[in-house]
Design an enzyme around this catalytic site. Structure first.
Site, PDB file in Angstrom:
ATOM      1  N   HIS A 197       2.875   1.096   3.204  1.00  0.00           N
ATOM      2  CA  HIS A 197       1.697   0.344   3.626  1.00  0.00           C
ATOM      3  C   HIS A 197       1.467   0.451   5.132  1.00  0.00           C
ATOM      4  CE1 HIS A 197      -0.657  -3.717   3.097  1.00  0.00           C
ATOM      5  NE2 HIS A 197      -1.444  -2.674   3.306  1.00  0.00           N
ATOM      6  N   TYR A 228      -0.450  -9.546   1.832  1.00  0.00           N
ATOM      7  CA  TYR A 228      -1.603 -10.329   1.424  1.00  0.00           C
ATOM      8  C   TYR A 228      -1.214 -11.787   1.181  1.00  0.00           C
ATOM      9  CZ  TYR A 228      -3.409  -5.608   0.480  1.00  0.00           C
ATOM     10  OH  TYR A 228      -3.768  -4.290   0.580  1.00  0.00           O
TER      11      TYR A 228
END
Length: 338
Positions: A142, A54
């Site tokens: 992830h 992110y």
């Protein structure tokens, strides 16, 4: 507060996803990012999720700074592994923007897929440095979609070892699909899976195998993408679904659901959030926000009652499977952040 699996790690039923303060799609000023986290805290949120992906670490740095004034024992934080950040070879005027990956930040680093045991540890160490913390409570693998073999053979055992060593309290996997998460719930000892976009008012694919398997195994489920990237937040022509233009059929369904919500004195946003946490395997819903206003709206919608008559009309219109639990059918489910 709800506990993740058998880990003892507790989270609130409403959680904040920090991709937005990592400049997801658009730039967010530092102060606005900090105020967004502050608004979540004021609303009772005590679980915060981030990732190196992110904003190439920006989300982690901002989240750590925003939480630094609060006692560490009063909140739960998670990050993710699988994408290591390495400095970019470019520099100066040659430095590209990272919008190709969805974030409005300079591409100072590149992401390197790495689910090896060494990669997991190196990624976590770098995350801790960016967060300014000596520990995180939860670590997820992830998006291992295209790296299943390494994730199961090396990445998962590395997380299991970190948990056994007491370095992290709970471990899991986070993905935008239900199938591989079902495998994690069935074949490993993860505490939690984070399923984004696959258990919503428009997509109940997680209901087939993931949620029953998780419930049977005692694996907690965290639901992200409750609004399917926007369509369930504000259904209108041009709205997005899974980060692309919404298909006409899904737009029509969302508009029908919105009209039903209006008739019963509630909102589609409230119904979308309430639906996610009605399943007994689900312990929390993760909402993304990039402003205090968005956070406060999500908290208000999460606390808003959704009449039983709304759910009955939805079922009568065949807009939900008969076996999909709705609020009121499981009285023990949390309805507010605690």
């Amino acid at each position: 507060m709800n506990t993740l699996g058998r880990s003892g790690v507790e989270i609130t039923a409403l959680a904040l996803g920090a991709a937005g303060i990592g400049n997801l799609f658009t730039e967010v000023p530092d102060e606005q990012a900090y105020e967004t986290v502050g608004a979540a805290w004021d609303a009772g949120v005590r679980y915060f999720d981030t990732a190196p992906h992110y904003g190439i670490g920006l989300s982690e740095r901002r989240l750590g700074a925003a939480l630094s004034g609060h006692p560490r024992s009063e909140y739960t934080i998670s990050t993710k592994v699988g994408r290591r950040l390495e400095p970019s070879d470019a520099g100066g005027d040659d430095l590209a923007n990272d919008l190709a990956n969805g974030f409005a930040v300079p591409a100072t680093h590149r992401r390197v897929w790495d689910f090896s045991a060494d990669g997991v540890r190196r990624s976590l160490e770098a995350s801790l440095e960016r967060l300014g913390l000596d520990r995180v409570d939860v670590v997820y693998l992830h998006d291992p979609d295209d790296h299943a073999e390494q994730a199961f053979r090396e990445g998962y055992p590395a997380l299991e070892k970190l948990r056994a060593e007491g370095v992290v309290g709970a471990i899991g996997a986070g993905m935008n699909q239900a199938e591989m998460l079902t495998r994690f719930a069935r074949d490993t000892d993860v505490d939690v899976v984070l399923c984004a976009g696959r258990y919503t008012l428009l997509d109940q694919s997680a209901l087939t195998e993931l949620l029953p398997t998780a419930q049977e195994r005692g694996t907690s489920v965290l639901i992200g993408g409750a609004f399917n990237s926007g369509l369930l937040a504000d259904p209108k022509p041009g709205a997005t679904y899974n980060y692309a233009a919404a298909p006409a059929e899904l737009l029509d369904r969302a508009l029908a659901l919105s009209a039903m919500a209006d008739r019963h004195g509630t909102t589609l946003r409230a119904a979308a959030l309430a639906f996610c946490v009605a399943h007994p395997a689900v312990v929390s819903v993760l909402v993304g926000a990039k402003s205090p206003h968005e956070v406060r709206d999500c908290a208000e919608q999460f606390a808003m009652p959704v009449p039983a008559a709304f759910w009955q009309e939805v079922r009568d219109a065949d807009l939900l499977p008969a076996d999909a639990p709705v609020p009121g059918e499981n009285a023990s489910k949390p309805k507010e952040p605690s």
